[in-house]
Write an enzyme that holds these catalytic residues in place. Structure first.
Site, short mmCIF file in Angstrom:
data_model
loop_
_atom_site.label_atom_id
_atom_site.label_comp_id
_atom_site.label_asym_id
_atom_site.label_seq_id
_atom_site.Cartn_x
_atom_site.Cartn_y
_atom_site.Cartn_z
N HIS A 137 3.58 -2.51 4.85
CA HIS A 137 2.24 -3.10 4.99
C HIS A 137 2.10 -3.90 6.30
CE1 HIS A 137 -1.47 -5.21 4.17
NE2 HIS A 137 -0.83 -6.37 4.09
N HIS B 159 2.20 -11.76 8.92
CA HIS B 159 1.06 -12.40 8.24
C HIS B 159 1.29 -12.69 6.76
CE1 HIS B 159 -0.09 -8.34 6.81
NE2 HIS B 159 -0.78 -8.98 5.89
N GLU C 182 3.19 -16.47 2.84
CA GLU C 182 2.57 -16.46 1.53
C GLU C 182 3.49 -15.86 0.47
OE1 GLU C 182 -1.15 -14.44 1.22
OE2 GLU C 182 -1.51 -15.32 -0.74
N ASP C 183 4.15 -14.76 0.82
CA ASP C 183 4.86 -13.99 -0.21
C ASP C 183 6.38 -14.13 -0.19
OD1 ASP C 183 2.39 -13.11 -0.87
OD2 ASP C 183 2.56 -11.18 0.15
N ASP D 223 -5.56 -6.40 7.89
CA ASP D 223 -4.90 -6.57 6.59
C ASP D 223 -5.75 -5.93 5.49
OD1 ASP D 223 -3.20 -7.62 4.57
OD2 ASP D 223 -4.49 -9.39 4.38
N ASP E 202 -30.61 12.88 10.12
CA ASP E 202 -29.66 12.60 11.18
C ASP E 202 -28.21 12.68 10.68
OD1 ASP E 202 -29.90 10.43 9.61
OD2 ASP E 202 -30.36 9.00 11.20
#
Ligand code: MN
Length: 737
Positions: free
Chosen positions: A64, A88, A92-93, A155, A275
């Site tokens: 990821h 990133h 957090e994880d 993300d 269109d």
């Protein structure tokens, strides 16, 4: 092109795991001099932190952050952003801390990771109350560095691409949030590429059936029109080369969600969206954009009203392009966009383009439109303590296609841009819509075609006498109002047809010397309609009114023997010598009609003829004869087939008075003026059937009177008398309603 009909949306195959080398190669390609060490070190850190973790799909979790970093590399972002993309989720994880990241990677990368982590912790939701607060926090988190939101977009994009293994309720919740918060924000920041993919992915999970359907139909349409588009591109390329305009021409895919939205918002069918297949020309210079446009318009006929110059007047998110729609080589409409390469990058990447690596340009231009908007928004965000108030401000900017207006009680209602008070009225209640005569906006009377503006307080004025008209369909913008008006009109037309059918049958029966009333009751009609399988008694009458069944045929069914006798009698009359037959006969409305015995006569509502006016008649199917004045615009127009025109004239004697309308303009109002006008009218022996008094904004009086007159002469006498009343500055006859 595959011909297989997709039964179910094919599962998105998990893409092969991105490798670090892919990312390094991409960055190297657009930023050859950059030191890639931070990216390599961030990779090692992330690999260690996420070791042993798996995504729901069973893949290693590291796939990821790698995918996120690759999306950022595709946006040509700087090394700090890409390193932060890899890191990133680490804080957090995993057990890693922001302090560790700060020590190892410095303040810039740590700041980015911290911002993304803060956004991830927000309880984002689409419930309005919480949505407002979430938005505010999100904007505050990115206020320090706009790259935070770019990482967050990457993300979210990867999470949406890999949503398949999640349970359905979770899929829908993430998709909803994406559509409500991330996609509009991406749009406002001009990052079209991400916005479109987010929207299409969200649609796939929120309305899978519609998504599958669109996918199949778009594929089919593309295959159908591939030949035409290729032909157009070939002709255009050849011509541009001849005149020396540099341009790259490509076919442009249309995004499913934008088609879906168009069908929903404008109540259109798939086939009405023309269109679907479009062409884009990308040039080196602005001069070449206009050059290419000129060539295109000489090659193919442009559709009026479809040309838009967003180069001269860019959209608020910075978008620039020329748009035109032409009738292509095979006679079908083709949308063409023309822009420079730079404009194209801005259109696809928006604010991200400013953070992209550029030789000798380290910082984005603070004067850029997207930045100005963002900065303003953040300033408001700090000032406005009330999240709802903030949300109302943001929403106006994030959803530029909508307007927000208030009911007198202060409830907010959202409408598509261009909506009118009629849309508002139907938005409140169908009955209010059906009887809406006007509206007060912010306390002032506005016409029904007024375009609602953000923040308007709208109050609807109703009248029990008011009903929808066909014209309303031209000014409403919501599917709800449109469908309610259509339903009402259809009903009204049916009621008119039943009434007309009854009248036509009454006439026909009278010829047989039969009283119509007992024969046309529902009870009397029931066995007849049943025997002939004609539906209900009402449907039977309506079919006569519509002209599907002639009155003669209908009577033949009601009274077969008498009808036959009548046919016999008429045939006998037909055999009589011509001279003995009356040439014309006065019918009861005071009109002579050439060669016609007895027929239903109606007067055109458009011109309201009076005895004395020059008149013409038209035979209308199932509706007898309609009388118009000779100068009525509908006579020369397309309304009537000249073959149906017949000679008519006024009878000498008029049995019933006719109604005529006059408009009286008053210069200066004075006491007793209205009474003087009324008595002037009476002095000409004319009755006033109706009067309406209005005062214009310039404080002038405009009065309309409906008069009952025998003929034109009498009307003119009455008008002459009114003209003499002091204070009256103008008197004119009004035709029609
Ligand atoms: Mn993530």
């Amino acid at each position: 092109m595959s011909e297989a009909e997709p039964r179910a949306a094919p599962p998105i195959a998990p893409p092969a795991m991105v490798r670090l080398e892919n990312i390094l190669d991409k960055v190297q390609a657009y930023s050859p001099a950059t030191d890639l060490t931070p990216v390599q070190r961030a990779y090692v850190f992330a690999a260690k932190a996420h070791r042993g973790q798996e995504r729901r799909s069973g893949e290693p979790y590291l796939s990821h952050p790698l995918a996120v970093a690759e999306i950022l590399a595709d946006l040509h972002l700087d090394v700090s952003s890409i390193a932060a993309g890899l890191l990133h989720d680490a804080v957090e994880d995993t057990r890693a801390t922001i302090e560790e990241i700060r020590d190892l990677f410095g303040d810039e990368v740590a700041g980015l990771v911290d911002g993304v982590t803060k956004i991830s912790k927000l309880p984002l939701s689409t419930r309005q109350d919480r949505q407002a607060e979430s938005f505010r926090k999100m904007l505050l988190a990115m206020s320090k560095d706009i790259r935070v939101i770019l990482i967050k977009f990457a993300d979210r994009l990867h999470n949406m691409r890999t949503l398949e293994p999640l349970p359905e309720t979770k899929q829908r919740a993430v998709a909803r949030e994406t559509l409500d918060i991330y996609a509009p924000l991406a749009h406002r920041l001009g990052i079209a590429r991400i916005k479109w993919e987010l929207e299409d992915l969200a649609l796939r999970y929120l309305d899978p059936e519609a998504y599958r359907d669109l996918q199949a139909r778009v594929a089919k349409k593309r295959a159908e029109r591939e030949g035409e588009i290729n032909e157009l591109i070939a002709i255009l390329e050849g011509r541009l080369e001849e005149v020396g305009v540099q341009a790259q021409i490509t076919g442009r895919p249309k995004h499913f969600y934008s088609i879906y939205k168009k069908m929903r918002n404008q109540g259109k069918e798939f086939d009405e969206i023309y269109d679907l297949v479009a062409v884009r020309a990308t040039t080196d210079s602005v001069k070449d954009c206009y050059g290419a446009l000129g060539i295109i318009h000489t090659l193919w006929k442009p559709i009026p009203g479809r040309f838009k110059d967003f180069i001269a007047v860019p959209k608020s998110n910075g978008y620039q392009s020329l748009h035109t729609t032409v009738i292509g080589p095979r006679g079908e409409a083709v949308e063409i966009q023309i822009r420079t390469h730079d404009m194209h990058t801005t259109a696809e990447e928006g604010i991200a383009a400013h953070w992209a690596y550029k030789e000798g340009k380290a910082h984005p231009d603070p004067g850029d439109k997207s930045f100005v908007w963002l900065r303003q928004l953040l300033d408001w965000g700090r000032d406005l303590k009330d999240p709802q108030e903030f949300m109302d401000t943001v929403r106006v900017d994030l959803f530029p296609d909508e307007v927000y207006v208030f009911t007198p009680k202060g409830d907010v209602k959202a409408f598509p841009r261009g909506a009118t008070p009629i849309d508002f009225a139907f938005g409140i209640h169908t009955d209010i819509g059906l009887h809406c005569v006007g509206a007060k906006v912010n306390g002032r009377i506005v016409p029904l075609r007024y375009e609602l503006q953000n923040g308007d307080i709208v109050e609807i004025v109703t009248s029990p006498q008011q009903h929808p008209s066909k014209d309303w369909l031209k000014i409403v913008h919501t599917p709800r109002a449109r469908s309610r008006i259509r339903a009402w009109l259809k009903n009204a037309e049916r009621a008119r047809s039943v009434q007309l059918g009854r009248e036509l049958l009454e006439r026909e029966l009278r010829k047989l010397g039969k009283g119509a009333a007992p024969l046309l009751t529902p009870e009397a009609l029931a066995p007849v309609v049943e025997r002939y399988g004609l539906g209900t008694a009402e449907e039977f009458l309506a079919s006569v009114g519509y002209g599907k069944v002639s009155p003669r045929q209908a009577v033949g069914k009601l009274l077969p023997e008498e009808a036959e006798a009548l046919v016999e009698a008429e045939a006998a009359k037909e055999r009589e010598p011509r001279e003995r037959r009356p040439v014309s006969k006065v019918v009861e409305e005071g009109i002579r009609i050439e060669g016609v015995d007895d027929i239903l006569v109606r007067f055109g509502k458009c011109c309201t003829p009076l005895p004395g006016d020059e008149i013409v008649g038209f035979i209308t199917r199932g509706r007898g004869v309609t009388i118009h004045t000779g100068d009525c615009p509908n006579v020369d127009g397309l309304t009537y087939d000249p073959a149906r025109r017949i000679r008519v004239e006024w009878a000498e004697r008029q049995r019933t008075p006719h109604q005529a309308k006059i408009l009286v303009t008053i210069g200066q109002d004075r006491p007793g003026l209205l009474a003087d006008i009324s008595s002037a009218i009476s002095s000409a022996n004319v009755n006033i059937a109706q009067a309406e008094i209005r005062v214009t904004e310039e404080r002038r009086g405009v009065n309309t009177f409906v008069l009952e007159v025998a003929d034109l002469k009498q009307l003119q006498a009455a008008m002459q008398a009114v003209r003499k009343v002091s204070g009256v500055v103008g008197v004119e006859r009004i035709r029609g309603g």
